[in-house]
Scaffold this active site. Structure first.
Site, PDB file in Angstrom:
ATOM      1  N   LYS A 151       8.831  20.233 -11.871  1.00 12.75           N
ATOM      2  CA  LYS A 151       9.555  19.940 -13.110  1.00 12.75           C
ATOM      3  C   LYS A 151      11.015  19.594 -12.822  1.00 12.75           C
ATOM      4  O   LYS A 151      11.563  18.631 -13.377  1.00 12.75           O
ATOM      5  CB  LYS A 151       9.469  21.143 -14.068  1.00 12.75           C
ATOM      6  N   THR A 152      11.648  20.363 -11.960  1.00 19.24           N
ATOM      7  CA  THR A 152      13.042  20.073 -11.615  1.00 19.24           C
ATOM      8  C   THR A 152      13.153  18.736 -10.900  1.00 19.24           C
ATOM      9  O   THR A 152      14.060  17.934 -11.172  1.00 19.24           O
ATOM     10  CB  THR A 152      13.613  21.195 -10.726  1.00 19.24           C
TER      11      THR A 152
ATOM     12  N   ASP B 251      16.720  24.122 -17.409  1.00 21.31           N
ATOM     13  CA  ASP B 251      15.628  24.868 -16.800  1.00 21.31           C
ATOM     14  C   ASP B 251      15.394  26.151 -17.598  1.00 21.31           C
ATOM     15  O   ASP B 251      16.329  26.704 -18.176  1.00 21.31           O
ATOM     16  CB  ASP B 251      15.982  25.209 -15.356  1.00 21.31           C
TER      17      ASP B 251
ATOM     18  N   THR C 221       7.991  27.274 -18.311  1.00 17.39           N
ATOM     19  CA  THR C 221       6.704  27.756 -17.828  1.00 17.39           C
ATOM     20  C   THR C 221       5.917  28.421 -18.949  1.00 17.39           C
ATOM     21  O   THR C 221       4.768  28.796 -18.748  1.00 17.39           O
ATOM     22  CB  THR C 221       6.902  28.774 -16.684  1.00 17.39           C
TER      23      THR C 221
ATOM     24  N   ARG D 134       5.333  23.397  -3.994  1.00 16.65           N
ATOM     25  CA  ARG D 134       6.431  24.179  -3.438  1.00 16.65           C
ATOM     26  C   ARG D 134       5.925  25.165  -2.395  1.00 16.65           C
ATOM     27  O   ARG D 134       6.515  25.332  -1.327  1.00 16.65           O
ATOM     28  CB  ARG D 134       7.168  24.924  -4.547  1.00 16.65           C
TER      29      ARG D 134
END
Length: 360
Positions: free
Chosen positions: A74-75, A119, A168, A227
């Site tokens: 997402k980032t 975020d 999230t 990640r």
């Protein structure tokens, strides 16, 4: 924080407690364009249409909400939005915005066309959230000067900008806030084949020789998350350079991940501690979340947000109205015999109607 949409932005947006070299490597592995971004094909196509249409009209893109489990990109996508639009990226987070004044200070520094990335937007304080409504819809905020009966609202016009929110937990966002996003995209967990493509790309950037069986082994233990896949790749690379011939094969990857306590399903120390406590200490449950957290020596939030989601998806743990229970697969995975009288509390497989903090 404002970051220009160039290569430097991908080396400055990093976090955690790793040392500077590790953070630099992590940032270097981030894709810079939608074409480089692996997986999420439907979302990439949709996002590409939104951005291309905005550029063709010469206007800022609609506000974008990205949801999904942690570690899926997402980032990175927020950074790509800024890069594709050729504008600076400003970064903040929901927990950092506790007062309306905090949000007003950030919004007042936004320039025309900027991308503002929020975020964990679901963790923003309610007063700031309500100010954000008018900022996103009308590009205006009312700054309150003074207190009590003499307080005055001064309207402040804002330049057009693009808000990119990441969450999230979409369900925690109020409806009025969700409705103000022009595009909502959900990121799904990756399939092993997609993670292998991520690993091959990352291995090329790291100049590591990664064989097919090595990438398959790492991908299978990465919990569907890029990640985690990249993190495991770096640890396997360390092992290969020190104890092998710097070539990552399947055997080398298995040996390395054994050293780093990541098993064949991707479970780590905390995951196994939760399952072991459930099976050995509480006979499979049900047990309340608070009690389970005490048993493994972790905070309740850590167990609930870090370990539990994957254990539920993997079919090793179930959430029931009476508490958490271990499934037969959990006993088997730990190498324990499944007791005939394992009790699922009569609620196994039922909806989680409430969170059992310290159930029976």
């Amino acid at each position: 924080m404002s970051i220009p949409a160039d290569d430097e932005s991908f080396t400055r947006l990093v976090g955690g407690d790793a040392d500077q070299d590790e953070r630099t490597v992590e940032a270097a592995l981030r894709p810079r364009t939608l074409a480089e971004f692996v997986g999420q094909e439907r979302l990439r196509e949709q996002l590409s249409l939104v951005l291309d249409a905005a550029k063709a009209r010469g206007r800022s893109a609609d506000h974008i909400l990205l949801s999904g489990p942690p570690g899926l990109g997402k980032t990175t996508l927020a950074m790509i939005v800024a890069a594709e639009m050729g504008v600076p990226l400003r970064i903040t987070s929901g927990p950092a915005i506790q007062h309306a004044g905090d949000l007003a200070a950030i919004l007042s520094s936004v320039s025309e066309g900027d991308v503002l990335f929020f975020d964990e937007i679901h963790r923003m304080a309610r007063p700031a959230e309500e100010m954000l409504y008018t900022a996103m819809e009308d590009f205006r905020v009312d700054v309150i000067v003074g207190k009590g009966p003499g307080a005055t609202a001064i309207p402040l016009d804002l330049p057009h900008f693009t808000m990119v929110g990441a969450t999230t937990r979409t369900g925690l966002l109020p409806g009025p806030l969700r409705d103000r996003f022009g595009f909502t995209g959900h990121l799904e967990l990756y399939e092993p084949a997609e993670l292998e493509r991520v690993l091959v790309r990352s291995a090329g950037l790291l100049e590591v020789e990664l064989r097919r069986d090595g990438s398959r082994e790492i991908a299978g233990r990465s919990r569907g998350t890029p990640r985690i896949a990249n993190r495991l790749l770096r640890r396997v690379r360390d092992f290969a350079e020190v104890r092998a011939d710097s070539i990552i094969s399947g055997a080398v990857a298995r040996a390395a991940l054994t050293v780093f306590a990541v098993d064949e399903l991707g479970l780590d120390r905390l995951d196994r501690a939760v399952l072991t406590a459930l099976c050995r200490n509480f006979a499979g449950g049900p047990v309340g979340l608070g009690t389970l957290a005490v048993a493994v020596g972790e905070e309740r939030e850590t167990v609930e947000e870090v370990a539990e989601p994957f254990l539920v998806r993997a079919g090793l743990l179930a959430r029931t109205p009476r508490g958490r229970v271990a499934t037969p697969a959990a006993w088997t995975h730990l190498g324990l015999a499944v007791p005939r009288d394992v009790a699922f509390g009569g609620g196994f497989g039922e909806p989680d109607l409430f969170s059992a903090a310290d159930g029976p």
